[in-house]
Design an enzyme around this catalytic site. Structure first.
Site, short mmCIF file in Angstrom:
data_model
loop_
_atom_site.label_atom_id
_atom_site.label_comp_id
_atom_site.label_asym_id
_atom_site.label_seq_id
_atom_site.Cartn_x
_atom_site.Cartn_y
_atom_site.Cartn_z
N GLU A 1 27.37 32.59 34.39
CA GLU A 1 28.54 32.66 35.11
C GLU A 1 28.48 34.01 35.83
OE1 GLU A 1 32.02 32.17 32.79
OE2 GLU A 1 33.29 33.18 34.41
N ARG B 1 34.15 38.65 41.15
CA ARG B 1 34.76 39.90 41.24
C ARG B 1 34.34 41.11 41.85
NH1 ARG B 1 36.34 39.97 34.87
NH2 ARG B 1 36.52 37.69 34.74
N THR C 1 35.78 33.23 37.82
CA THR C 1 36.82 33.76 38.42
C THR C 1 36.95 32.99 39.80
OG1 THR C 1 35.94 35.76 37.73
CG2 THR C 1 38.09 36.09 38.70
N LYS D 1 38.07 25.50 29.75
CA LYS D 1 37.88 26.82 29.27
C LYS D 1 39.04 27.37 28.54
CE LYS D 1 37.47 31.56 31.57
NZ LYS D 1 36.45 32.25 32.05
#
Ligand code: 3PG
Length: 207
Positions: free
Chosen positions: A40, A44, A68, A125
């Site tokens: 992942e 960011r 994100t 998640k």
């Protein structure tokens, strides 16, 4: 491949926030060498999309996910860069529609999990896993909602990963502990491979 099949490929998904794009491929290579091939990359940093692109192009054995993902724009950009799926810390309407890549929505409470389930999302998640109640919370959720499967993320490390992985509703765990920022900055790829190997064989849970 379906989302659950991706999550079944390894017990842990490294959560990578890549600052220097030059680290992307060697970091991914080190993790794959240790047995973790689902990665992942969080959106960011300015390097995130280019990191996804390079890993997807140069390492065909990697399964790259974007993390994100906060908007449908993020979802589109991630897909264009080569992500096969995505993670989000929460649940928004765009995740319910067919998009360029599937998004694993984040939930933290039974009500959020029920809302996701009602809309057909059964692979979720659990975020932020430890602050939101940890393995005990997920174990409790399994009673009334046994059809839901989770990837808990947030506060997971080598010490508590096994506790989550022992639960019937956990497909895999996610976390940044396998790629400490210091090791990445130092280019210490061997130690990252060692952490990945350890994550593939988590210590058994003592009752
Ligand atoms: C995150 O969003 O940063 C991930 O959940 C990773 O959390 P961690 O750094 O606690 O593993």
């Amino acid at each position: 491949m379906e989302i659950r099949e991706y999550l079944a490929l390894a017990p842990a998904v490294p959560v990578l926030t890549i600052v220097d794009v030059a680290d992307a491929v060697p970091l991914a290579r080190a993790l794959i060498a240790g047995g973790l091939r689902v990665l992942e990359i969080t959106l960011r940093t300015p390097s995130a999309l280019e990191s996804i692109r390079r890993i997807a192009q140069e390492l065909p054995e990697a399964v790259v996910a974007a993390g994100t993902v906060l908007s449908s724009g993020d979802q589109e950009r991630a897909a264009r860069a080569g992500a096969r799926f995505a993670f989000s810390p929460g649940l928004l309407d765009f995740m319910l529609e067919e998009g360029p890549v599937p998004v694993i929505a984040g939930v933290a409470t039974p009500s959020e999990a029920m809302r996701a389930r009602e809309r057909g999302l059964t692979t979720l998640k659990f975020f932020p896993a430890v602050p939101a109640g940890g393995a005990g919370m997920l174990k409790a959720i399994h009673g009334p909602l046994p059809d839901l499967v989770f990837c808990p993320t947030g506060g997971i490390d080598s010490k508590n990963a096994a506790e989550f992985l022992a639960l019937p509703n956990v497909a895999c765990v996610g976390g940044s502990w396998v790629a400490p920022a210091k090791a990445v900055q130092a280019g210490d790829w061997n130690s990252i491979t060692g952490l990945a190997r350890a994550a593939c064989a988590p210590a058994p849970v003592t009752p």
